[in-house]
Design an enzyme around this catalytic site. Structure first.
Site, short mmCIF file in Angstrom:
data_model
loop_
_atom_site.label_atom_id
_atom_site.label_comp_id
_atom_site.label_asym_id
_atom_site.label_seq_id
_atom_site.Cartn_x
_atom_site.Cartn_y
_atom_site.Cartn_z
N ARG A 130 54.42 26.69 44.63
CA ARG A 130 54.51 25.54 43.73
C ARG A 130 55.67 25.64 42.74
NH1 ARG A 130 48.57 26.13 41.59
NH2 ARG A 130 49.42 28.23 41.65
N LYS B 22 44.33 39.33 55.31
CA LYS B 22 42.98 39.69 54.88
C LYS B 22 42.82 39.29 53.40
CE LYS B 22 42.65 44.17 52.70
NZ LYS B 22 42.22 45.53 52.67
N ASP C 4 45.96 42.71 60.43
CA ASP C 4 45.38 43.92 59.85
C ASP C 4 46.51 44.94 59.94
OD1 ASP C 4 44.28 46.41 59.40
OD2 ASP C 4 42.33 45.83 60.16
N HIS C 5 47.11 45.26 58.79
CA HIS C 5 48.35 46.02 58.87
C HIS C 5 48.14 47.42 59.46
CE1 HIS C 5 47.01 47.39 54.88
NE2 HIS C 5 47.66 48.49 55.16
N LYS D 166 50.70 50.15 62.46
CA LYS D 166 51.21 51.51 62.23
C LYS D 166 51.60 52.15 63.56
CE LYS D 166 48.80 52.52 57.93
NZ LYS D 166 49.89 52.92 57.06
N GLU E 167 42.04 57.41 49.58
CA GLU E 167 43.09 56.98 48.67
C GLU E 167 42.96 57.75 47.35
OE1 GLU E 167 43.85 52.42 48.98
OE2 GLU E 167 41.70 52.73 49.06
N ASP F 52 36.24 45.69 52.06
CA ASP F 52 37.69 45.84 51.87
C ASP F 52 38.32 46.75 52.93
OD1 ASP F 52 39.94 45.18 50.17
OD2 ASP F 52 39.98 47.32 49.64
N HIS G 233 39.82 47.65 58.62
CA HIS G 233 40.69 48.76 59.04
C HIS G 233 39.94 49.84 59.83
CE1 HIS G 233 43.39 46.78 56.44
NE2 HIS G 233 43.04 47.36 55.31
N LYS H 224 38.18 55.49 47.13
CA LYS H 224 39.29 55.48 46.17
C LYS H 224 39.14 56.66 45.21
CE LYS H 224 40.12 50.54 46.27
NZ LYS H 224 41.41 50.69 46.97
P1 NAP Z 1 49.69 36.27 44.57
O1 NAP Z 1 50.61 37.30 44.06
O2 NAP Z 1 48.65 35.69 43.69
O3 NAP Z 1 50.58 35.10 45.16
C1 NAP Z 1 50.05 33.87 45.56
C2 NAP Z 1 51.18 32.97 46.02
O4 NAP Z 1 50.64 31.73 46.43
C3 NAP Z 1 52.21 32.71 44.96
O5 NAP Z 1 53.47 32.65 45.57
C4 NAP Z 1 51.80 31.33 44.47
O6 NAP Z 1 52.93 30.70 43.91
C5 NAP Z 1 51.33 30.69 45.77
N1 NAP Z 1 50.40 29.57 45.56
C6 NAP Z 1 49.27 29.59 44.81
N2 NAP Z 1 48.68 28.37 44.84
C7 NAP Z 1 49.47 27.59 45.61
C8 NAP Z 1 49.40 26.24 46.03
N3 NAP Z 1 48.43 25.41 45.63
N4 NAP Z 1 50.37 25.76 46.84
C9 NAP Z 1 51.37 26.55 47.24
N5 NAP Z 1 51.49 27.85 46.88
C10 NAP Z 1 50.55 28.35 46.09
O7 NAP Z 1 48.90 36.78 45.87
P2 NAP Z 1 49.35 37.92 46.91
O8 NAP Z 1 48.95 39.24 46.37
O9 NAP Z 1 50.79 37.72 47.29
O10 NAP Z 1 48.39 37.61 48.13
C11 NAP Z 1 48.59 36.56 49.05
C12 NAP Z 1 47.52 36.67 50.14
O11 NAP Z 1 47.69 37.91 50.81
C13 NAP Z 1 46.10 36.69 49.58
O12 NAP Z 1 45.25 36.07 50.52
C14 NAP Z 1 45.75 38.18 49.52
O13 NAP Z 1 44.39 38.41 49.65
C15 NAP Z 1 46.50 38.68 50.74
N6 NAP Z 1 46.86 40.11 50.67
C16 NAP Z 1 47.66 40.58 49.68
C17 NAP Z 1 48.00 41.92 49.65
C18 NAP Z 1 48.92 42.46 48.58
O14 NAP Z 1 49.27 43.64 48.67
N7 NAP Z 1 49.35 41.68 47.61
C19 NAP Z 1 47.53 42.80 50.63
C20 NAP Z 1 46.72 42.29 51.63
C21 NAP Z 1 46.39 40.95 51.64
P3 NAP Z 1 52.81 29.47 42.87
O15 NAP Z 1 51.83 29.86 41.82
O16 NAP Z 1 54.20 29.28 42.38
O17 NAP Z 1 52.34 28.31 43.68
#
Ligand code: NAP
Length: 489
Positions: free
Chosen positions: A51, A148, A177-178, A182, A216, A235, A240, A331
């Site tokens: 956004r 996930k 599933d990363h 690996k 971890e 989780d 995994h 953890k």
């Molecule tokens: P995050 O840091 O909260 O990022 C969310 C992203 O979505 C931001 O770019 C946000 O940007 C965008 N967004 C939110 N609402 C939106 C909307 N209505 N329209 C368009 N874009 C929108 O989350 P994240 O950690 O990157 O995680 C993303 C997904 O990956 C989640 O499902 C999470 O469970 C999964 N995941 C993450 C990790 C990790 O290490 N981070 C690991 C495994 C899985 P704006 O606010 O600018 O829209």
């Protein structure tokens, strides 16, 4: 620098959530590493979409910072980074609104592989899918990548699968599933099915038991409130550890082909026996009042969510009847270590009599640190003093054995994204697999809730709660020590 890297086809990759944490830490640095390795073609295009209003230039600056922070040291120079950033663009869209979508559509090319990475919360998957159709960006061959958590339980996983299925065929959906990306995990299949040595003894007749550990050292940190709604079972185990168990236990697929592999994995999940409550131990790190303990970090002094789980699992089929699988994850444990240990039975008869205690062969597949494999083999202890037996490891560290190629070995996310572009779903979970895993996990979690089960506290930096040790002691077995890093440095 790099050998045997075959570039993928030209593609347009849209990263919804392109400004988020996952894009910053994994997706963008990973794509850069593939570019550096020579795997991205000249015509590759990557478009961030969230956004927040941003110009192409601002998104490139964001990606540059992400690469500096998270791509490995020495991965190219400023010129190389600049060439990669040239491939990047950005369009502001709201998954729930209509602004920006026509602009995004205009950036996509016809006749080019098209992939949409849903790096946003699952509540937005339906909105994104709907708008991709409304604005005619979803072609019959386009791919969607989802992250996930894939559901919170069976019901929510079915809902998500149902939502995606309204808009996309199963062959278009890539559930990441990363762990499956690996190198070692894939090597597991190469070792099992590419050698004659292991498969004949890969069964209950020769294998005493199998241990899968994902330990971890970090706690829940700033993610405490989020983690507290899921816990280690949801989780880590449901996805995994379950995937690792499947790859260890499955029958040989007839081909290394997506559905053949996934059919065999699904059979394993369906063969899992429901787990008896006394075959599971739950834990929480730290004492209830401890400042760096789980409850304080989760922000709930009465939290009953587990940060550790250990369990004894049975696969009910001919191959594994009577061979327990012990799973453990947690953890703030003693060390960061993920491994699978296949512990073989002792020889049926010792020709050395009392003078030598029989040893056991153990095949260890190390996922981290230092991916590799190790096989404990019994030999004579060198020197005088009779026939004393000892175990010595035949140790293969991939980083050492494959030193020349290691620069081009992709990390999990990189490999998986390249597989999406290639259209290869082998390392992604199919919808029915995910649902079967939840169907097995749900009754365990429901049982805890019904009984008001409270996890056992365990010391930070330990191997987990004592009850987890007892789980194996009762069977006359012992966990492998998490502290042991059987790695050459
Ligand atoms: P995050 O840091 O909260 O990022 C969310 C992203 O979505 C931001 O770019 C946000 O940007 C965008 N967004 C939110 N609402 C939106 C909307 N209505 N329209 C368009 N874009 C929108 O989350 P994240 O950690 O990157 O995680 C993303 C997904 O990956 C989640 O499902 C999470 O469970 C999964 N995941 C993450 C990790 C990790 O290490 N981070 C690991 C495994 C899985 P704006 O606010 O600018 O829209």
């Amino acid at each position: 620098m790099v050998s045997r890297v075959i570039p993928v086809e030209p593609f347009d990759l849209v990263i919804f959530g392109g400004t988020g944490d996952l894009a910053r830490r994994k997706i963008l640095p990973g794509l850069y590493r593939r570019f550096w390795a020579g795997q991205l073609p000249e015509e590759a295009r990557i478009i961030g979409a969230s956004r927040k209003p941003m110009s192409d230039e601002e998104f490139r600056a964001f990606a540059r910072e992400a690469i500096d922070a998270f791509a490995i040291e020495g991965a190219g120079d400023a010129e190389m980074v600049a060439a990669f950033l040239d491939k990047l663009g950005y369009v502001a869209v709201d998954a729930k609104g209509d602004g920006g979508w026509p602009e995004l559509g205009a950036r996509l090319r016809d006749g080019t592989v098209r992939a949409f990475y849903f790096s946003v919360g699952p509540s937005l998957f339906g909105d994104l899918a709907e708008r991709l159709h409304k604005y005619e960006m979803a072609t019959p061959d386009c791919r969607v990548v989802v992250e996930k958590p894939f559901g919170h339980d069976l019901e929510t996983a079915q809902e998500l699968n149902g939502t995606l299925a309204k808009f996309f065929a199963e062959k278009q959906i890539y559930r990441i599933d990363h762990y499956l990306g690996k190198e070692t995990v894939q090597n597991l299949m190469a070792v099992r099915f590419g050698n004659i040595l292991f498969e004949p003894i890969w069964n209950a007749q020769y294998v005493d038991h199998i241990q899968i550990t994902v330990a971890e050292t970090v706690g829940v940190g700033g993610r405490g409130a989020y983690y507290d709604k899921s816990g280690a079972m949801r989780d880590m185990v449901q996805n995994h550890l379950m995937q690792l168990l499947c790859l260890i236990a499955m029958e040989p697929p007839n081909m290394f082909e997506p559905d053949a592999v996934r059919d065999e994995k699904l059979k394993v999940i369906r063969a899992l026996q429901p787990v008896e409550p006394h075959h599971i131990v739950r834990g929480q790190y730290g004492q209830p009042e401890q400042e760096d303990g789980y409850r304080a970090e989760a922000g709930d002094p009465r939290s009953k969510t587990e940060s550790f789980v250990a369990m004894r699992v049975a696969v009910q089929n001919w191959r594994w009847a009577g061979t327990p699988f012990y799973l453990r994850t947690g953890k703030k444990l003693r060390a960061r270590e993920s491994e699978i240990a296949v512990v073989f039975k002792p020889t049926p008869h010792s020709i050395f009599g009392d003078q030598a205690e029989p040893q056991r062969n153990v095949l260890t597949i190390r996922l981290q640190p230092n991916e590799g494999m190790e096989l404990d083999v019994t030999i004579k202890e060198p020197g005088p003093g009779g026939m004393r037996l000892i175990d010595v490891p035949l140790d293969m560290s991939f980083a050492e054995a494959l030193a020349e190629e290691s620069a081009s070995v992709p990390e999990a996310y990189e490999r998986l994204i390249m597989d999406v572009i290639r259209g290869n779903q082998t390392l992604f979970m199919r919808g029915d697999e995910v649902e079967a895993a939840w169907a097995w996990t749900d009754p365990i979690i429901d049982g805890w809730q019904d009984r008001g089960d409270v996890p056992k506290p365990y010391d930070i930096g330990s191997n987990g709660p004592d009850d987890a040790l007892a789980l194996l002691h009762r069977d006359g077995r012992k966990w492998r020590d998490i502290k042991e890093h059987r790695t050459k440095k």
